[in-house]
Design an enzyme around this catalytic site. Sequence first.
Site, PDB file in Angstrom:
ATOM      1  N   ALA A  96       0.645  -1.256  -0.021  1.00 15.39           N
ATOM      2  CA  ALA A  96      -0.011   0.118  -0.045  1.00 15.39           C
ATOM      3  C   ALA A  96       0.921   1.250  -0.318  1.00 15.39           C
ATOM      4  CB  ALA A  96      -0.966  -0.010   1.209  1.00 15.39           C
ATOM      5  N   LYS A  97       0.505   2.441  -0.514  1.00 18.48           N
ATOM      6  CA  LYS A  97       0.633   3.735  -0.368  1.00 18.48           C
ATOM      7  C   LYS A  97      -0.043   4.865   0.058  1.00 18.48           C
ATOM      8  CE  LYS A  97       5.663   5.160  -0.070  1.00 18.48           C
ATOM      9  NZ  LYS A  97       6.620   4.049   0.145  1.00 18.48           N
TER      10      LYS A  97
END
Length: 408
Positions: A96-97
């Site tokens: 994720a980011k």
Amino acid sequence: MATFDNIISRLADIKAIENLSDKEIALLSAPKRVKYAELDVDGKKYPAWRILFNDALGAGKGGIRFHPDVCEDEVKSLSFWMAVKNSLAGLPYGGAKGGVKFDPKTTDKATMEKISRAYIDEFYTVLGQDVDIPAPDVYTNAQIMGWMLDEFEKKVGHHEPGMITGKPIELGGSILRGDATARGGYMVIKEMSQTILGTNQGLKVSIQGFGNAGLNIAAMLAADGFKITAVSDSKGGVYNEAGLDIAQLVAVKTRGGAVQELESAQKITNEELLELPVDIMVLAALENQITVANASRVQARCIVELANGPIDYAADKVLFEKKIMVVPDILANSGGVIVSYFEWCQNRTGNIVDNDYLSELLVKKMKSAWQEVYNKYQEKNGQADLRLAAYIIALNRILAAEKYRGQI
Ligand code: NAD
């Protein structure tokens, strides 16, 4: 080429090498969840994202970036790289980011805190120690993680330090986190140079980017007998054939200066640094620094990507033709997320684990990851560079998890 297009091109290469199906490639080409919000702080709007690329192996994991160039394409690419990086490192995480588009360099501390808290107010429903776990990235730090943890715990009404890593030590952070990315990269350089260059002594190194990752790895390499002949930051570079005085450079940066303030060194441009004849070039700044525009002029024997995505797809092909070995970001900079994982484990169990033991574990994990990637590279016998070898290991692990889940 936009950053995510590079990923799609690399997936096409892997499809051919590994005989993957269209369905498998479709699953690896699109994020599972994209959340966008406009943070409203003092009447100003700040575009913000949290993207979960894949969570077949576990909760999402990846940093939050504050930068004026943040956009969906970039956050999506970074979330994909986190998915492959976490998988390659054997961590129980998906990828994720997050990011907020603004210039932190011209923003005061009180506004930074409000933006950090507003980010959590918008995204807390998709975050959590078993959901998606942020950490620092470019221009975010332990203090920002502290504000975010505090805001999250207010929202959910209980303590949950494992919802975010890279925190201040007093809030459950790890003493090892500060230089973990550099330490992991340093271990990989030692292994790689012994295997590829036949020695890890007296080698010439250039380093683009002299922030957390670049400065710390410069200090580690210099202390170990590597000769750092050139470094740069956003204002330009310095060069000394006999080796730069790294202690002095660290002192210049610590007082807020630029590397070109170092006396006794020749000034060079960033472009010149990328084309110097060295044994190892470390890229520790930003994305897309080596492209078709300059790849043919690169003279380094090996490149190590401490930054995420510093070499684009077309440049990879040129470097492969030139037999320049590239140690990919998802291997070289995974020390940071490995230590984040140690932090998360301690937060969840409440156990205090000896830091010397964890340091050793980091070294072991980096060495075995290097060996696994190098073995796959050899097994592919010219079909894949180190990057594709690393992707093949990581993506097959994600696909296996998806199969056991019955998704494909
Ligand atoms: P940082 O902000 O501390 O340092 C970045 C450095 O790059 C600064 O010295 C800056 O002046 C320099 N820079 C910017 N543009 C440049 C240019 N055009 N030419 C030369 N130098 C330039 O950031 P960091 O934490 O060191 O991160 C650097 C890279 O490493 C990023 O891509 C980041 O995603 C990646 N990374 C960092 C970590 C970590 O734990 N710090 C972990 C994984 C990946």
